[in-house]
Design a protein around this motif. Structure first.
Motif, PDB file in Angstrom:
ATOM      1  N   ARG A   1       2.044   7.289   4.441  1.00 28.20           N
ATOM      2  CA  ARG A   1       1.619   6.666   3.194  1.00 28.20           C
ATOM      3  C   ARG A   1       0.285   7.247   2.750  1.00 28.20           C
ATOM      4  NH1 ARG A   1       6.121   5.145   3.408  1.00 28.20           N
ATOM      5  NH2 ARG A   1       6.954   3.043   3.203  1.00 28.20           N
ATOM      6  N   GLN A   2       0.084   7.242   1.433  1.00 28.31           N
ATOM      7  CA  GLN A   2      -1.163   7.705   0.837  1.00 28.31           C
ATOM      8  C   GLN A   2      -1.752   6.508   0.086  1.00 28.31           C
ATOM      9  OE1 GLN A   2      -1.062  11.238   1.389  1.00 28.31           O
ATOM     10  NE2 GLN A   2      -3.265  11.205   1.081  1.00 28.31           N
ATOM     11  N   PRO A   3      -2.984   6.069   0.422  1.00 26.01           N
ATOM     12  CA  PRO A   3      -3.562   4.938  -0.313  1.00 26.01           C
ATOM     13  C   PRO A   3      -3.795   5.326  -1.784  1.00 26.01           C
ATOM     14  CG  PRO A   3      -4.851   5.435   1.672  1.00 26.01           C
ATOM     15  CD  PRO A   3      -3.881   6.556   1.478  1.00 26.01           C
TER      16      PRO A   3
ATOM     17  N   GLY B   1      -0.295  -5.856  13.304  1.00 24.17           N
ATOM     18  CA  GLY B   1      -0.898  -6.585  12.175  1.00 24.17           C
ATOM     19  C   GLY B   1      -1.311  -5.612  11.081  1.00 24.17           C
ATOM     20  N   ALA B   2      -1.921  -4.495  11.490  1.00 25.10           N
ATOM     21  CA  ALA B   2      -2.391  -3.503  10.512  1.00 25.10           C
ATOM     22  C   ALA B   2      -1.199  -2.825   9.822  1.00 25.10           C
ATOM     23  CB  ALA B   2      -3.263  -2.464  11.211  1.00 25.10           C
ATOM     24  N   ILE B   3      -0.116  -2.628  10.577  1.00 30.08           N
ATOM     25  CA  ILE B   3       1.085  -2.024   9.971  1.00 30.08           C
ATOM     26  C   ILE B   3       1.640  -2.964   8.894  1.00 30.08           C
ATOM     27  CG2 ILE B   3       3.492  -1.381  10.431  1.00 30.08           C
ATOM     28  CD1 ILE B   3       2.569  -0.312  13.138  1.00 30.08           C
ATOM     29  N   LYS B   4       1.651  -4.237   9.212  1.00 28.12           N
ATOM     30  CA  LYS B   4       2.144  -5.226   8.227  1.00 28.12           C
ATOM     31  C   LYS B   4       1.273  -5.161   6.961  1.00 28.12           C
ATOM     32  CE  LYS B   4       3.234 -10.152   7.830  1.00 28.12           C
ATOM     33  NZ  LYS B   4       2.129 -10.726   7.058  1.00 28.12           N
ATOM     34  N   HIS B   5      -0.042  -5.005   7.173  1.00 24.95           N
ATOM     35  CA  HIS B   5      -0.948  -4.907   6.030  1.00 24.95           C
ATOM     36  C   HIS B   5      -0.544  -3.726   5.130  1.00 24.95           C
ATOM     37  CE1 HIS B   5      -4.713  -4.896   3.759  1.00 24.95           C
ATOM     38  NE2 HIS B   5      -4.745  -3.585   3.972  1.00 24.95           N
ATOM     39  N   VAL B   6      -0.283  -2.559   5.742  1.00 22.30           N
ATOM     40  CA  VAL B   6       0.015  -1.347   4.950  1.00 22.30           C
ATOM     41  C   VAL B   6       1.407  -1.429   4.308  1.00 22.30           C
ATOM     42  CG1 VAL B   6       0.368   1.159   5.067  1.00 22.30           C
ATOM     43  CG2 VAL B   6      -1.505   0.105   6.354  1.00 22.30           C
TER      44      VAL B   6
ATOM     45  N   ARG C   1       1.444   4.699  -1.724  1.00 23.58           N
ATOM     46  CA  ARG C   1       2.664   5.405  -2.107  1.00 23.58           C
ATOM     47  C   ARG C   1       3.079   6.281  -0.933  1.00 23.58           C
ATOM     48  NH1 ARG C   1       1.041  10.494  -4.106  1.00 23.58           N
ATOM     49  NH2 ARG C   1      -1.196  10.581  -4.393  1.00 23.58           N
ATOM     50  N   LYS C   2       4.289   6.843  -1.032  1.00 19.02           N
ATOM     51  CA  LYS C   2       4.791   7.682   0.049  1.00 19.02           C
ATOM     52  C   LYS C   2       3.871   8.872   0.265  1.00 19.02           C
ATOM     53  CE  LYS C   2       9.054   6.186   0.975  1.00 19.02           C
ATOM     54  NZ  LYS C   2      10.274   6.514   1.657  1.00 19.02           N
ATOM     55  N   GLY C   3       3.813   9.351   1.501  1.00 19.21           N
ATOM     56  CA  GLY C   3       2.968  10.499   1.794  1.00 19.21           C
ATOM     57  C   GLY C   3       3.354  11.707   0.967  1.00 19.21           C
ATOM     58  N   VAL C   4       2.345  12.435   0.454  1.00 16.25           N
ATOM     59  CA  VAL C   4       2.581  13.590  -0.410  1.00 16.25           C
ATOM     60  C   VAL C   4       3.455  14.618   0.320  1.00 16.25           C
ATOM     61  CG1 VAL C   4       1.458  15.505  -1.629  1.00 16.25           C
ATOM     62  CG2 VAL C   4       0.351  13.283  -1.511  1.00 16.25           C
TER      63      VAL C   4
ATOM     64  N   GLY D   1       6.839   4.036  -7.979  1.00 14.75           N
ATOM     65  CA  GLY D   1       6.492   3.152  -9.086  1.00 14.75           C
ATOM     66  C   GLY D   1       7.705   2.484  -9.721  1.00 14.75           C
ATOM     67  N   GLU D   2       7.656   2.453 -11.071  1.00 13.47           N
ATOM     68  CA  GLU D   2       8.711   1.739 -11.815  1.00 13.47           C
ATOM     69  C   GLU D   2      10.085   2.379 -11.596  1.00 13.47           C
ATOM     70  OE1 GLU D   2       9.119  -1.176 -13.318  1.00 13.47           O
ATOM     71  OE2 GLU D   2       7.128  -1.430 -12.465  1.00 13.47           O
TER      72      GLU D   2
END
Ligand code: HEM
Length: 473
Positions: free
Chosen positions: A354-356, A78-83, A92-95, A114-115
């Motif tokens: 991922r990076q929030p 469930g948490a994975i679906k959230h992210v 965004r993708k991890g730095v 992004g765009e």
């Protein structure tokens, strides 16, 4: 499970009580305690799948402070679906991942944000529709046939490096599907350059892990840059040749390159540098991942000969060499189940990071823009709460009657959400065709005395290759 004493016991306990525990394919054992700072940096550089502790395989979320900042490992579906889906716009993708990959892949689909990412995804989606992917079947079959012919020329029981062979054939498939009129340089030397590039540049350098500025020299990367040059020049030559062909108004082959160059001319299409970046991306993202899927499948079949026999029966009953058309591939349910189980046990993309962008709450845990959110298919696919006897190789989990019981977010070899792998259908079709062709003509056994060990570079591969013995059937 009920023991002879009538007590209910867990499968793991029962394995310990039995004199011979079921054999499981190799994997580093989970750690009892997390690694300290230096140990973590070292493990990230040499083999990141060795960092995980028992807690990671047992708990839905593990949030910890580490030398590289707070890390939140999410293994709750469930948490994975959230992210990845519901709140994907906040991530965004991890730095780390982008830093490692961008020098080679530029701003292609895998690394853009992004765009710029959105525009490319829109432009590239039409090249990966099921109909177009089906159109690549003849190219995939002819490369599988070429592999079989190469192997037929070898004496029976020849030792081979199956990993290198799979790298070769998957690169040939990409060569045929991206640029059907050929590569500018030898596929073998290009393959070597790509593998070396992914091996050197692709290792997580401690400076990157610590987020130190990119102008600080990363020693030990020289070789990566050099091989990157070979790769870059080959791609540039190919694009230039095709552009000339299109400019002359000559009929161009309907391959991925033409589709990319056409995507460039449409409104909001690809920018010129994005064509090159995406060719590099398809080669880098598409060949080693698929090669590893095939290598691990061959390894697991040799490891569990009862499954190899079931697979051989399925292929023999299918009669003719791989027939074209998705309906005939759909019949190869054991072939597909073996591949999906290999992707579960040895996911080539072993971590998705991922990076929030802004603060968020993941299943009650607060994360900030400093938190590294890690969804690790390696951990997730071996998680005790989600899988029965997770370490065991058991393709029956993926047979049609059981397949739909697997939670969509418990099995993520190709990721999920807007950034799901664009090449998933391509890769599965290719792996089925090649594994079926190999099984029809050959049987591969493990090389005696060689210990197979999974190692995560950019992808998860058998360390030092996969020596096997090739026998005719
Ligand atoms: C078994 C083989 C493959 C595996 C396991 C795999 C795995 C993945 C995963 C997990 C992602 C998502 C990463 C994330 O969300 O951070 C991804 C993305 C991607 N893959 Fe694959 N892949 C495979 C084959 C391919 C092939 C054959 C191609 C191209 C021909 C390809 C091209 C891409 C691209 C371009 C992306 C980025 C998509 C985006 O961000 O919009 N992959 N892959």
């Amino acid at each position: 499970m009920t023991s002879s004493t009538g007590l209910d016991i867990e499968p793991e306990t029962s394995a310990r009580l039995h004199p011979v525990a079921p054999r499981v394919p190799p994997a580093p054992p989970p750690r009892e305690k997390p690694l300290g700072g230096i140990g973590l940096l070292k493990a990230l550089r040499t083999n990141p799948i060795t960092i995980w502790t028992r807690r990671h395989f047992e708990e839905p979320i593990v949030l910890r402070r580490t030398i590289i900042g707070p890390m939140c490992v999410v293994s709750d579906p469930g948490a994975i679906k959230h992210v990845l889906v519901d709140n994907a716009k906040n991530y965004r993708k991890g730095v780390l991942q982008t830093r490692v990959l961008r020098p080679g892949l530029g701003n292609g689909l895998l690394t853009a944000e992004g765009e710029r990412w959105r525009g490319q995804r829109r432009a590239l989606a039409p090249a990966f529709t099921p109909r177009l992917i089906e159109g690549f079947q003849p190219a995939m079959v002819s490369m599988a046939v070429r592999l079989i012919e190469r192997w037929r020329a070898l004496p029976d029981a020849s030792p081979i490096d199956a990993a290198r062979e799979m790298t070769h054939v998957t690169l040939e498939v990409l060569e045929r599907t991206i640029f059907s009129d050929g590569l500018a340089s030898e596929p073998a030397s290009l393959a070597q350059a790509i593998t070396r590039y992914l091996d050197t540049l692709g290792r997580v350098h401690p400076f990157d892990a610590l987020d130190l500025p990119s102008w600080l020299p990363r020693f030990g990367r020289g070789n990566g840059r050099e091989t990157l040059g070979i790769f870059d020049r080959a791609v540039e030559t190919i694009i230039a040749r095709r552009r000339e062909l299109l400019a002359r108004g000559e009929e161009a082959p309907r391959d991925l390159l033409t589709l990319l160059l056409e995507a460039q001319t449409t409104e909001n299409g690809l920018a010129p540098d994005e064509v090159k970046a995406n060719i590099a991306t398809f080669i880098a993202a598409g060949h080693e991942t698929t090669a590893n899927t095939l290598s691990w499948s061959l390894f697991l079949l040799a490891f569990a000969p009862e499954w190899r026999e079931r697979l051989e029966r399925e292929i023999d009953e299918a009669q003719d060499d791989v027939k074209l058309g998705s309906s005939s591939l759909d019949r190869l349910v054991i072939t597909k189940a073996v591949i999906e189980e290999a992707l579960r046990l040895y996911p080539p993309a072993a971590s998705i990071t991922r990076q929030p962008i802004g603060e968020d709450e993941i299943a009650g845990h607060k994360v900030t823009s400093k938190t590294r959110v890690v969804i690790s298919p390696w951990v997730l696919h071996r998680h005790r709460r989600l899988w029965n006897e997770p370490e065991r190789f058991d393709p029956s989990r993926f047979l049609p009657d059981k397949r739909q019981r697997i939670d969509r977010f418990a099995y993520l070899p190709f990721g999920a959400g807007p950034r799901i792998c664009i090449g998933a259908g391509f890769a599965l079709q290719e792996a089925i065709i090649i594994l079926a062709a190999i099984t029809r003509h050959f049987r591969l056994d493990l090389s005696p005395g060689h210990e197979v060990r999974p190692v995560q570079r950019v992808t998860l591969r058998p360390q030092g290759g996969l020596p096997m013995i090739l026998r005719r059937r």
